[in-house]
Design an enzyme around this catalytic site. Structure first.
Site, PDB file in Angstrom:
ATOM      1  N   LYS A 188      54.558  11.288  60.466  1.00 54.79           N
ATOM      2  CA  LYS A 188      54.221  10.392  61.581  1.00 54.79           C
ATOM      3  C   LYS A 188      55.096  10.684  62.815  1.00 54.79           C
ATOM      4  O   LYS A 188      55.984  11.519  62.775  1.00 54.79           O
ATOM      5  CB  LYS A 188      54.366   8.936  61.143  1.00 54.79           C
ATOM      6  CG  LYS A 188      53.338   8.534  60.079  1.00 54.79           C
ATOM      7  CD  LYS A 188      51.912   8.662  60.597  1.00 54.79           C
ATOM      8  CE  LYS A 188      50.867   8.070  59.673  1.00 54.79           C
ATOM      9  NZ  LYS A 188      50.651   8.806  58.428  1.00 54.79           N
TER      10      LYS A 188
HETATM   11  C1  PLP Z   1      45.707   4.752  59.649  1.00 58.71           C
HETATM   12  C2  PLP Z   1      46.757   4.643  58.573  1.00 58.71           C
HETATM   13  N1  PLP Z   1      47.074   3.441  58.107  1.00 58.71           N
HETATM   14  C3  PLP Z   1      48.016   3.268  57.157  1.00 58.71           C
HETATM   15  C4  PLP Z   1      48.680   4.350  56.619  1.00 58.71           C
HETATM   16  C5  PLP Z   1      49.676   4.131  55.530  1.00 58.71           C
HETATM   17  O1  PLP Z   1      50.971   4.495  55.931  1.00 58.71           O
HETATM   18  P1  PLP Z   1      52.144   4.611  54.877  1.00 58.71           P
HETATM   19  O2  PLP Z   1      52.043   5.949  54.215  1.00 58.71           O
HETATM   20  O3  PLP Z   1      53.401   4.459  55.675  1.00 58.71           O
HETATM   21  O4  PLP Z   1      51.969   3.501  53.914  1.00 58.71           O
HETATM   22  C6  PLP Z   1      48.383   5.623  57.080  1.00 58.71           C
HETATM   23  C7  PLP Z   1      49.075   6.790  56.513  1.00 58.71           C
HETATM   24  O5  PLP Z   1      48.804   7.918  56.757  1.00 58.71           O
HETATM   25  C8  PLP Z   1      47.399   5.785  58.078  1.00 58.71           C
HETATM   26  O6  PLP Z   1      47.075   6.988  58.555  1.00 58.71           O
END
Ligand code: PLP
Length: 395
Positions: A188
């Site tokens: 990210k």
């Molecule tokens: C649009 C979106 N929402 C939520 C997430 C979840 O993030 P995390 O891996 O920090 O839980 C991601 C992860 O890639 C994502 O792309």
């Protein structure tokens, strides 16, 4: 050439801050996490921030804190990662999937109105800032997504996994909806390895999230172990979760936060290069954005190969890989995923724009430090695949 799809820039204070945590002897949540929360809230201009171990946890906590419960319905775009919808299933609520606009890949006010018309009892929306771009949040005519939701009493949870730092109307994403959830996963825009942040201006949501992120205990671990004036005693006021962010991760986050604006401008530099170099390839659609380049976090640079492209998306990905360029796909939509498709009997025809995007979408590398030579090589490779060697132009 070997250009990975994503690369983590770690050349700042990450090591120094991790060493401070190790030297402190306290490896779980304490001063670094609290400092990270404070600095992050200040950055985005929100009143409260809660550091957690993923954006998925932040979304789960947000949904729980606003009172979504069993059998409630919540709007979610189909073009997203499963985390945006799965958190609803954790508590027995149901995602109602929507299409997105083809150009921006976002829910538009029109799509929202249509979805509410067909599902008048939806209680909330999980609004995804796909790729790092905010949708039309509010307008003077009160026709933005927030306006529409407020008018109908629909709660707004922003899935801002891609959207740090993103602005809408000169204001950072983080203080528009009821709660906003960011991701610090390894690929990210800033990272803590694994991690997330929930920010809100609503004190009630904040208080609930703080308790629920740590077992439903009414005091945080740091104060339980360090507050000499009070006893060890604590109470459990709800069946909470174990979602706190350890200080080692927060140490990395603090160092990354110091460079967040620089990282964003670096990704913008890549985006500007791509927009200039790839703009006149007839079989390619580039990301479209309203507002200025500076408002976009540029987490992703997704292309769409149009149906007239000489290669399929999957062949394109293989050919890019053979030339040493990593790519990815964002996303295979949730209405095509077995679980959601079967549970909700979903039909592809209900998502015409998402289908059009899905069939041709491919994301190309975009990160700080991607140099001119690499950017030129990526564009040259794309032109060779899509236009043939004779049409390759260099600038
Ligand atoms: C649009 C979106 N929402 C939520 C997430 C979840 O993030 P995390 O891996 O920090 O839980 C991601 C992860 O890639 C994502 O792309």
């Amino acid at each position: 050439m070997n250009i990975p799809f994503s690369k983590v820039p770690l050349a700042g204070n990450e090591q120094a801050y991790i060493n401070e945590v190790l030297a402190s002897g306290w490896l779980t949540t304490s001063s670094k996490a609290m400092n990270f929360e404070k600095q992050f809230a200040q950055f985005v201009g929100a009143r409260f921030a809660c550091a957690v171990n993923s954006c998925t946890s932040a979304l789960h906590l947000a949904v729980e804190a606003i009172g979504i419960s069993k059998d409630d319905k919540v709007l979610v775009p189909s073009l997203t990662f499963t985390a945006s919808a799965e958190v609803l299933r954790y508590i027995g609520a149901h995602p109602v999937f929507t299409d997105v606009e083809y150009d921006t890949r976002l829910i538009s006010p029109e799509i929202l109105k249509n979805a509410i018309f067909r599902n008048p009892h939806v209680r909330a929306i999980i609004l995804v800032h796909y790729g790092g771009l905010a949708p039309v949040m509010t307008t003077p005519e009160r026709e933005g997504i927030l306006d529409i939701c407020r008018f109908r009493g629909i709660r707004v949870i922003e899935d801002a996994a891609h959207a740090f730092p993103t602005k809408y109307d000169n204001q950072y994403i983080g203080s528009f909806g009821d709660a906003t959830c960011f991701s610090f996963y390894a690929n990210k825009t800033i990272t803590t390895g694994e991690g997330g942040m929930l920010v809100t201006n609503d004190e009630e949501i904040y208080n609930r999230v703080k308790i629920m992120r740590l077992h439903g205990i009414n005091r945080d671990i740091w104060s339980r172990f360090t507050d000499k004036s009070s006893s060890w005693e604590y109470d459990v006021v709800a069946p909470g979760f174990k979602y706190n962010m350890p200080d080692i991760n927060a140490a990395v986050g603090l160092a990354q936060l110091e460079k967040a604006s620089y990282f964003r401008s670096e990704r913008q530099r890549c985006a500007e290069f791509y927009l200039r170099e790839l703009g006149d390839i007839p079989c390619l659609d580039l990301p479209v954005f309203n507002g200025s380049m500076e408002d976009h976090s540029w987490h992703l640079f997704p292309l769409v190969l149009k149906p007239e492209s000489p290669v399929t998306r999957n062949d394109f990905i293989s050919q890019m890989a053979n030339k040493g360029v990593g790519t990815s796909v964002h996303y295979k939509p949730l209405h095509r995923m077995t679980y959601y498709k079967e549970t909700y009997s979903l039909d592809e025809h209900a998502f015409p724009n998402t289908e059009k995007i899905w069939k041709g979408t491919v994301s190309i590398p975009i990160y700080p430090g991607l140099d001119q030579q690499e950017l030129t090589y990526i564009c040259q490779t794309i032109k060779e695949i899509l236009c043939g060697p004779a049409d390759v132009k260099y600038t």
